[in-house]
Design a protein around this motif. Structure first.
Motif, mmCIF file in Angstrom:
data_model
loop_
_atom_site.group_PDB
_atom_site.id
_atom_site.type_symbol
_atom_site.label_atom_id
_atom_site.label_comp_id
_atom_site.label_asym_id
_atom_site.label_seq_id
_atom_site.Cartn_x
_atom_site.Cartn_y
_atom_site.Cartn_z
ATOM 1 N N GLN A 58 36.296 40.063 46.954
ATOM 2 C CA GLN A 58 35.160 40.661 47.673
ATOM 3 C C GLN A 58 33.957 40.906 46.787
ATOM 4 O OE1 GLN A 58 36.902 44.117 49.741
ATOM 5 N NE2 GLN A 58 36.641 42.865 51.606
ATOM 6 N N VAL A 59 34.462 41.428 45.316
ATOM 7 C CA VAL A 59 33.321 41.764 44.441
ATOM 8 C C VAL A 59 32.798 40.418 43.948
ATOM 9 C CG1 VAL A 59 33.474 42.675 41.968
ATOM 10 C CG2 VAL A 59 34.483 43.835 43.870
ATOM 11 N N GLU A 60 33.617 39.476 44.023
ATOM 12 C CA GLU A 60 32.990 38.041 43.587
ATOM 13 C C GLU A 60 31.880 37.431 44.506
ATOM 14 O OE1 GLU A 60 35.840 35.019 42.611
ATOM 15 O OE2 GLU A 60 37.185 36.607 41.575
ATOM 16 N N GLN A 61 32.077 37.966 45.754
ATOM 17 C CA GLN A 61 31.185 37.365 46.552
ATOM 18 C C GLN A 61 29.984 38.475 46.822
ATOM 19 O OE1 GLN A 61 31.354 34.282 47.975
ATOM 20 N NE2 GLN A 61 33.088 34.389 46.618
ATOM 21 N N ALA A 62 30.201 39.591 46.370
ATOM 22 C CA ALA A 62 29.184 40.778 46.494
ATOM 23 C C ALA A 62 27.902 40.434 45.900
ATOM 24 C CB ALA A 62 29.557 41.805 45.819
ATOM 25 N N ASP A 63 26.568 40.905 46.545
ATOM 26 C CA ASP A 63 25.252 40.650 45.818
ATOM 27 C C ASP A 63 25.058 41.658 44.618
ATOM 28 O OD1 ASP A 63 22.420 41.683 45.538
ATOM 29 O OD2 ASP A 63 21.965 40.469 47.022
ATOM 30 N N LEU A 64 24.785 40.922 43.572
ATOM 31 C CA LEU A 64 24.784 41.456 42.199
ATOM 32 C C LEU A 64 23.906 42.461 42.254
ATOM 33 C CD1 LEU A 64 25.266 38.679 39.714
ATOM 34 C CD2 LEU A 64 26.683 40.261 40.309
ATOM 35 N N GLN A 65 22.891 42.592 42.727
ATOM 36 C CA GLN A 65 21.704 43.444 42.660
ATOM 37 C C GLN A 65 22.024 44.660 43.512
ATOM 38 O OE1 GLN A 65 18.765 43.098 41.174
ATOM 39 N NE2 GLN A 65 18.585 45.198 41.625
ATOM 40 N N TYR B 95 32.536 42.456 35.899
ATOM 41 C CA TYR B 95 33.395 41.528 36.607
ATOM 42 C C TYR B 95 32.830 40.279 37.463
ATOM 43 C CZ TYR B 95 37.103 39.436 39.149
ATOM 44 O OH TYR B 95 38.271 38.566 39.464
ATOM 45 N N ALA B 96 31.785 40.472 38.265
ATOM 46 C CA ALA B 96 31.130 39.703 39.396
ATOM 47 C C ALA B 96 30.269 38.757 38.238
ATOM 48 C CB ALA B 96 30.644 40.215 40.336
ATOM 49 N N LEU B 97 29.573 39.152 37.477
ATOM 50 C CA LEU B 97 28.687 38.611 36.819
ATOM 51 C C LEU B 97 29.352 37.421 35.936
ATOM 52 C CD1 LEU B 97 25.436 38.180 36.033
ATOM 53 C CD2 LEU B 97 25.934 39.890 34.134
ATOM 54 N N MET C 8 54.002 45.488 44.702
ATOM 55 C CA MET C 8 53.737 44.032 44.942
ATOM 56 C C MET C 8 52.254 44.153 45.929
ATOM 57 S SD MET C 8 53.972 40.804 44.089
ATOM 58 C CE MET C 8 54.120 39.336 44.380
ATOM 59 N N ASN C 9 52.378 45.155 46.907
ATOM 60 C CA ASN C 9 51.410 45.184 47.855
ATOM 61 C C ASN C 9 49.964 45.539 47.147
ATOM 62 O OD1 ASN C 9 50.264 45.256 50.313
ATOM 63 N ND2 ASN C 9 51.006 47.318 50.878
ATOM 64 N N GLN C 10 50.029 46.462 46.181
ATOM 65 C CA GLN C 10 49.020 46.909 45.336
ATOM 66 C C GLN C 10 48.241 45.654 44.754
ATOM 67 O OE1 GLN C 10 50.364 49.890 42.786
ATOM 68 N NE2 GLN C 10 50.034 51.586 44.165
ATOM 69 N N GLU C 11 49.023 44.668 44.186
ATOM 70 C CA GLU C 11 48.449 43.472 43.409
ATOM 71 C C GLU C 11 47.658 42.559 44.445
ATOM 72 O OE1 GLU C 11 50.329 39.587 41.583
ATOM 73 O OE2 GLU C 11 51.206 41.420 40.990
ATOM 74 N N ILE C 12 48.408 42.519 46.066
ATOM 75 C CA ILE C 12 47.640 41.815 46.855
ATOM 76 C C ILE C 12 46.260 42.455 47.360
ATOM 77 C CG2 ILE C 12 47.690 41.107 49.232
ATOM 78 C CD1 ILE C 12 50.745 40.719 48.618
ATOM 79 N N ASN C 13 46.231 43.757 47.348
ATOM 80 C CA ASN C 13 44.861 44.413 47.547
ATOM 81 C C ASN C 13 44.120 44.476 46.547
ATOM 82 O OD1 ASN C 13 46.123 45.344 50.075
ATOM 83 N ND2 ASN C 13 46.825 47.121 49.385
ATOM 84 N N LEU C 14 44.634 44.453 45.292
ATOM 85 C CA LEU C 14 43.729 44.170 44.245
ATOM 86 C C LEU C 14 43.155 42.756 44.095
ATOM 87 C CD1 LEU C 14 42.134 45.130 41.486
ATOM 88 C CD2 LEU C 14 44.466 44.387 40.456
ATOM 89 N N LEU D 46 40.214 42.811 46.781
ATOM 90 C CA LEU D 46 39.122 43.523 46.244
ATOM 91 C C LEU D 46 38.348 42.758 45.601
ATOM 92 C CD1 LEU D 46 37.585 46.248 45.971
ATOM 93 C CD2 LEU D 46 39.127 46.860 44.151
ATOM 94 N N LEU D 47 39.028 42.157 44.505
ATOM 95 C CA LEU D 47 38.082 41.140 43.558
ATOM 96 C C LEU D 47 37.454 40.278 44.145
ATOM 97 C CD1 LEU D 47 40.680 41.411 40.333
ATOM 98 C CD2 LEU D 47 38.513 42.993 40.898
#
Length: 61
Positions: A13-20, A44-46, A1-7, A10-11
């Motif tokens: 953070q990736v959604e907020q990341a600069d695509l470039q 994924y982010a795109l 369950m803890n791994q799911e929360i970490n995922l 992570l996702l």
């Protein structure tokens, strides 16, 4: 369950990341496995951003 929360974190953070920056990181990465991961995160982010735009009421299909 803890791994799911970490995922989920992570996702989020990736959604907020600069695509470039993600694409640049993938382009310059020498390790092929890491490059594939960075490309997958970029895709994924795109996808998330495109889905958000398409779901807007002013988007014409």
């Amino acid at each position: 369950m803890n791994q799911e929360i970490n995922l989920e974190k992570l996702l989020a953070q990736v959604e907020q990341a600069d695509l470039q920056e993600l694409m640049n990181a993938a382009s310059y990465e020498e390790d092929e496995d890491k490059k594939k991961v960075l490309e997958a995160l970029y895709t994924y982010a795109l996808d998330k951003r495109q889905t958000e735009l398409i779901n807007r009421s002013e988007f014409v299909r």
